[in-house]
Design an enzyme around this catalytic site. Structure first.
Site, PDB file in Angstrom:
ATOM      1  N   HIS A  27      -3.661  -5.083   0.271  1.00 35.69           N
ATOM      2  CA  HIS A  27      -3.014  -5.646   1.462  1.00 35.69           C
ATOM      3  C   HIS A  27      -3.077  -7.174   1.421  1.00 35.69           C
ATOM      4  O   HIS A  27      -4.056  -7.751   1.896  1.00 35.69           O
ATOM      5  CB  HIS A  27      -3.737  -5.179   2.728  1.00 35.69           C
ATOM      6  CG  HIS A  27      -3.583  -3.727   3.015  1.00 35.69           C
ATOM      7  ND1 HIS A  27      -2.658  -3.250   3.912  1.00 35.69           N
ATOM      8  CD2 HIS A  27      -4.232  -2.647   2.521  1.00 35.69           C
ATOM      9  CE1 HIS A  27      -2.754  -1.920   3.958  1.00 35.69           C
ATOM     10  NE2 HIS A  27      -3.699  -1.539   3.135  1.00 35.69           N
ATOM     11  N   CYS A  80       0.833  -1.199   0.000  1.00 36.52           N
ATOM     12  CA  CYS A  80       0.000   0.000   0.000  1.00 36.52           C
ATOM     13  C   CYS A  80       0.878   1.264   0.000  1.00 36.52           C
ATOM     14  O   CYS A  80       1.471   1.562  -1.037  1.00 36.52           O
ATOM     15  CB  CYS A  80      -0.995  -0.041   1.147  1.00 36.52           C
ATOM     16  SG  CYS A  80      -2.492   0.868   0.748  1.00 36.52           S
ATOM     17  N   GLU A 137      -1.607  -9.193   3.226  1.00 38.46           N
ATOM     18  CA  GLU A 137      -1.468  -9.776   4.575  1.00 38.46           C
ATOM     19  C   GLU A 137      -2.805 -10.157   5.215  1.00 38.46           C
ATOM     20  O   GLU A 137      -2.843 -10.984   6.111  1.00 38.46           O
ATOM     21  CB  GLU A 137      -0.688  -8.824   5.497  1.00 38.46           C
ATOM     22  CG  GLU A 137      -1.407  -7.536   5.923  1.00 38.46           C
ATOM     23  CD  GLU A 137      -1.249  -6.381   4.953  1.00 38.46           C
ATOM     24  OE1 GLU A 137      -0.960  -6.627   3.756  1.00 38.46           O
ATOM     25  OE2 GLU A 137      -1.431  -5.222   5.378  1.00 38.46           O
TER      26      GLU A 137
HETATM   27  N1  GLN Z   1      -1.983   6.627   2.791  1.00 39.74           N
HETATM   28  C1  GLN Z   1      -2.092   5.871   1.583  1.00 39.74           C
HETATM   29  C2  GLN Z   1      -3.454   6.046   0.930  1.00 39.74           C
HETATM   30  O1  GLN Z   1      -4.407   6.405   1.587  1.00 39.74           O
HETATM   31  C3  GLN Z   1      -1.780   4.413   1.822  1.00 39.74           C
HETATM   32  C4  GLN Z   1      -2.718   3.730   2.747  1.00 39.74           C
HETATM   33  C5  GLN Z   1      -2.198   2.429   3.292  1.00 39.74           C
HETATM   34  O2  GLN Z   1      -0.990   2.190   3.297  1.00 39.74           O
HETATM   35  N2  GLN Z   1      -3.064   1.590   3.788  1.00 39.74           N
HETATM   36  O3  GLN Z   1      -3.605   5.782  -0.224  1.00 39.74           O
END
Ligand code: GLN
Length: 528
Positions: free
Chosen positions: A502, A376, A504
């Site tokens: 994600h 992310c 995970e």
């Molecule tokens: N801050 C980033 C976004 O909102 C990544 C979010 C995250 O890593 N879950 O896109």
């Protein structure tokens, strides 16, 4: 399942372990968590407050215990599996405004407790389950937990004998000075439940030392719990051993007896035992640097940690994770900080604190050919790094961090542009992704169409895709509906993958996530 004496005794792990055992006896099981805080969900909490925010496929931002439930039971949970006081009050107040209670005074009993009972029984109505385990967050005696405890009391009455069992988890502290285990806190905690009309059927006692028969007898006598139902939960080196220990203590049999249920099959725990023995006997060791900014609290990256352990087991490898604070990483010390690791992960996150350290970590991984996984925000950092140092756009950035950049390689998603509220408004939950053949990811998943969970507002800016691909960073996964980039890779590198989703959240004991498995494989190959 309630808890007493202190928090953090591992109610989630005990619930998940019981769930696993009941599953192994042939029952369909799910677990839910009721959290007594007033936030609607943990999505707006800082990880320091409550650890990681876990995301379900249906897009709920939930307590990290749901991660344990999914990892242990290999099931999918949903919004219905996590309910907070905030959500309960919100439904009741919405009903009041609609006029559903017209003429009545709206009160904790019966209106709040009815809503709690409705939420507890909802899963039983929606899904096809034999047993539902409901974990009540907090500690018996907390003001916040009272309506939940009262709802449980009523529900046991409503459902009648043999249809519920109450497990209470407490601590038996060891006093080093006198060399004794003490049961008084447990006795007091059970008294609190009794004052509220609840008699536990099973007591699980968390302890650092073996409980003697005498201690068990004492607890049994003073707490009105049968001797067989006084169960020891002793500290172990890995949480994955807990189901096996609970089996030895006959937690499953005790609960089935209480519920008047016969096991549907002979308990089948072989795959689980294999996992634990492989975990404990792994000979190879790899060391991974996890670069993030909530590193003081290990629970902040719970699912990533567990995914790595699980992927390690598949590769007969013990994965040691070193959490590095990105604010401590600077150009002057990057070599000292990052040399010596077999792989580097840049973690998810929000906001600009520590962002430059993360970008430097990516640069180090790219230039020194260290296997790299960006998750992310980690992917977004990899994109920014590439734009700055390979494409030569020195001011490239994400518009989350600055609006001043001329090269917004990471930008707010179109559908996010009008959004002003913070709670539950990100791109959340499962979305499809098509993999590009022959990419690292495609080889890992061994399938073309995948589905992964999201939690973000920003995305890769497709205006730059052609330039990136020309210079060696390619899109390996695309959302087929929106065209959003889901995965970027660098083919000219031992193992370099960044995901907007994600992975995970989907790794379980019996189905470790292909991308983490492939990452550890890449790490091992590179090490050789
Ligand atoms: N801050 C980033 C976004 O909102 C990544 C979010 C995250 O890593 N879950 O896109």
């Amino acid at each position: 399942m309630t808890g007493g004496v202190t928090s953090s005794l591992g109610k989630g792990i005990i619930s998940a372990s019981l769930g696993r055992l009941l599953q192994a006896c042939g029952f369909k099981v799910t677990i839910q968590k009721l959290d007594p805080y007033i936030n609607i969900d943990p999505g707006t909490l800082n990880p320091y407050e409550h650890g990681e925010c876990y995301v379900t496929d249906d897009g709920a931002e939930t307590d990290l215990d749901l991660g344990h439930y999914e990892r242990f039971l290999d099931i999918q949970t949903s919004q219905a599996n996590n309910v907070t006081t905030g959500r309960i009050y919100q439904s009741v107040i919405d009903k009041e405004r609609r006029g559903d209670y017209l003429g009545k005074t709206v009160q904790i009993i019966p209106h709040i407790t009815d809503e709690i009972k409705r939420r507890i029984t909802l899963l039983g109505k929606k899904g096809d389950y034999d047993v539902i385990i409901t974990e009540i967050g907090g500690t018996a005696g907390d003001i916040e937990s009272l309506p939940f405890i009262e709802a449980v009391r009523q529900l046991r009455w409503d459902l009648g004998p043999d249809n519920t069992a109450l497990i209470h988890l407490t601590l038996v502290p060891f006093l080093a000075a006198s060399g004794e285990l003490k049961t008084k806190p447990t006795q007091h905690s059970v008294k609190i439940l009794l004052e509220n009309g609840l008699q536990p059927d099973v007591l699980v006692l968390r302890t650092e030392h073996e409980l003697t028969k005498d201690i068990r007898k004492k607890v049994s006598l003073f707490c009105n719990v049968q001797l067989e139902a006084v169960i020891q939960s002793i500290d172990v080196s890995t949480i994955y051993e807990v189901p096996l220990l609970m089996k030895e203590e006959n937690l499953d049999k005790t609960i089935l007896h209480r519920l008047n249920l016969e096991p549907k099959q002979n308990l089948e725990l072989k795959p689980w035992r294999n996992f634990v023995s492989k975990l404990k006997s792994a000979k190879t060791v790899v060391e991974i640097a996890l670069v993030g900014k909530y590193v003081e609290l290990h629970d902040s990256y719970k699912s990533i940690m567990e995914s790595l352990i699980q992927a390690g087991v598949v590769n007969d490898t013990r994965v040691i994770v070193h959490c590095l604070h990105s604010e401590m990483i600077a150009a002057e010390n990057i070599k000292e900080e990052l040399s010596g690791y077999d792989g580097i992960i840049v973690a998810p996150g929000f906001g600009d604190r520590g962002i430059e350290g993360k970008i430097l970590a990516v640069q180090y991984a790219r230039e020194n050919k260290v296997p790299f996984l960006g998750i992310c925000l980690g992917l977004q950092c990899a994109v920014i790094e590439f734009a700055r140092n390979v494409l030569g756009y020195k001011d490239a950035h994400s518009t989350e961090m600055t609006n001043m950049t001329k090269h917004p390689v990471i930008d707010l998603m179109e559908e996010q542009k009008g959004v002003t509220e913070k709670g539950g408004t990100m791109r959340l939950g499962g979305y499809p992704c098509d993999l590009v053949e022959n990419s690292i990811s495609y080889k890992a998943y061994k399938e073309k169409n995948i589905r992964e969970r999201h939690r973000h507002r920003y995305e890769f800016n497709n205006d730059y895709l052609e330039e990136f691909e020309k210079k060696g960073m390619v899109a390996a996964g695309i959302n087929p509906e929106s065209g959003l980039v889901e995965i970027m890779e660098q083919p000219d590198h031992p193992w370099f993958v960044g995901t907007q989703f994600h992975p995970e959240y989907r790794s379980t004991v019996l189905n470790p996530h292909p991308l983490f498995v492939s990452f550890i494989e890449g790490v091992l190959k590179n090490k050789k």
